[in-house]
Enzyme design. Structure first.
Site, short mmCIF file in Angstrom:
data_model
loop_
_atom_site.label_atom_id
_atom_site.label_comp_id
_atom_site.label_asym_id
_atom_site.label_seq_id
_atom_site.Cartn_x
_atom_site.Cartn_y
_atom_site.Cartn_z
N THR A 131 50.51 21.36 50.81
CA THR A 131 50.88 22.09 49.03
C THR A 131 49.95 22.58 48.59
O THR A 131 49.15 23.76 49.04
CB THR A 131 50.17 20.34 48.48
OG1 THR A 131 49.84 19.28 49.31
CG2 THR A 131 49.59 20.43 47.17
N CYS B 145 31.95 44.21 52.46
CA CYS B 145 33.55 42.82 51.60
C CYS B 145 32.64 41.71 53.33
O CYS B 145 33.67 40.98 53.23
CB CYS B 145 34.57 43.41 52.31
SG CYS B 145 35.55 43.95 50.78
#
Ligand code: PMP
Length: 379
Positions: free
Chosen positions: A233, A319
């Site tokens: 979805t 990161c």
């Protein structure tokens, strides 16, 4: 002072509004009723907005959970045609690890191009690698997340296409910071992440040039959403926010680019003048406007950052998971471990002000001096 835009940028007001509006509505974008159509319309609008930012068609965009997924998907798709992978040693782990994983059983299928002291790939190395075996995909980042160094993609695309290979670029740090025009830049696949340019976290996209048909299996199979590239979805609110951020940055980019460059230059001039022996990492004239990786010899970056909690910058490897590993990017550029550990990455963005930069300069100069003194560094 928030100077860590390469890790993530604050959400733009337009994106926040779009996320909230979509969250308050109900509707699955695949449902054949009015609320479903309304959700699908929000996704269509966002797809157009992202396509406009990139200069491509909406039908060439597949929404993902971020650039990590987009990179994995791109490499998996590219690798499916049976040849090898060429990438570089300075790529983000989302490319490097995906490439390693794909080629784990056939390590010869992976070529990692080196970079020079400026962080640039040599075209001669690429030509050699393309000539030595059949290559399916060349994946080279548009802009490096640690140094901001830009890759000159046009000659790379030309060489790869001449050898029959696809080109993917991880443009996560470039999109929204410099103009990207896919009508002109002939890459086949391009990854982005919305939160780097003021959209929400957890939303990204892969551009797949029309006409490219690859015999690969998607990473996520399910209901066939996103033309079968990614089941599940759709994240309508996140995608709406990504679209709104893309639209905002499409308008604002020329002004932001000039303003951010000026602020970055001010920061660099002051830091290199006011702290002895410091230097900037990466090709001077081939960098993103808002990124500055500065090495302060004799002052480990983690200690410098701890000494100035008022400045949110990065020690280069944030990161990843926060694990204290030296920057693979700076090591690949020929720095030794100590030098790599002494680099602070400042990354600026659309909301950065002169005051932020003034505070960052004063704090950094003080923190570097304090750390050097505490460690007895002979600078
Ligand atoms: N590529 C580059 C160059 C990046 O800087 C990042 C984010 N640090 C990613 C990929 C991954 O993006 P995300 O975490 O949003 O999936």
């Amino acid at each position: 002072m928030y100077l860590d835009y390469n890790a993530t940028a604050p959400m733009r007001p337009e994106a926040r509004e779009a996320v909230m509006e979509a969250m308050l509505a109900v509707g699955n974008a695949s449902s054949p009723h009015l609320p479903g159509h309304a959700a699908a319309a929000r996704v269509d609008k966002a797809r157009k907005q992202v396509a406009e930012l990139l200069g491509c068609s909406p039908g060439e965009i597949v929404f993902t959970s971020g650039a990590t997924e987009a990179n994995n998907l791109a490499l998996r798709a590219g690798y499916s045609t049976g040849g090898g992978v060429i990438t570089s040693v300075v790529e983000h782990p989302a490319v490097l690890e995906a490439a390693r994983e794909l080629t784990a059983d056939t390590p010869n299928a992976l070529t990692l191009l080196p970079v020079d002291a400026d962080g640039l790939v040599d075209l001669v190395d690429l030509h050699k690698a393309l000539a030595s075996s059949k290559v399916s995909i060349v994946s080279l980042m548009a802009a490096n997340n640690e140094t901001g160094v830009l890759t000159d993609l046009a000659p790379i695309v030309e060489a790869a296409h001449a050898a029959g290979a696809l080109v993917h670029t991880d443009a996560t740090q470039m999109v929204g910071r410099l103009p990207v025009d896919l009508a002109d830049l002939d890459v086949d696949l391009l990854s982005l992440s919305a939160h780097k340019f003021g959209g929400p976290q957890g939303v990204g996209a892969l551009f797949i040039r029309r006409g490219i048909d690859l015999p690969f299996r998607p990473l996520i199979v399910g209901g066939g959403q996103e033309r079968g590239w990614r089941g599940g979805t759709l994240n309508v609110s996140g995608i709406s926010g990504a679209g709104a951020a893309a639209a905002a940055v499409t308008c604002a980019l020329p002004v932001e680019q000039a303003r951010i460059t000026e602020l970055r230059d001010k920061l660099e001039v002051a830091l290199t003048q006011q702290t002895a022996s410091s230097y900037i990492n990466g090709a001077r004239d081939q960098r993103l406007p808002g990124v500055s990786s500065v090495t302060f010899p004799g002052a480990p970056a983690d200690a410098v950052l701890s000494a100035m909690p008022e400045v949110a910058a990065s020690d280069g490897s944030a990161c990843a998971s926060g694990a204290p590993t030296p920057s693979h990017v700076l090591l690949a550029m020929g720095r030794n471990r100590e030098e790599a550990d002494s680099a602070v990455r400042f990354s600026l963005g659309y909301a950065t002000t002169h005051r932020d930069i003034d505070v960052a300069i004063a704090s950094t100069v003080r923190a570097v001096a304090q750390v050097r003194q505490a460690l007895g560094s002979a600078i």
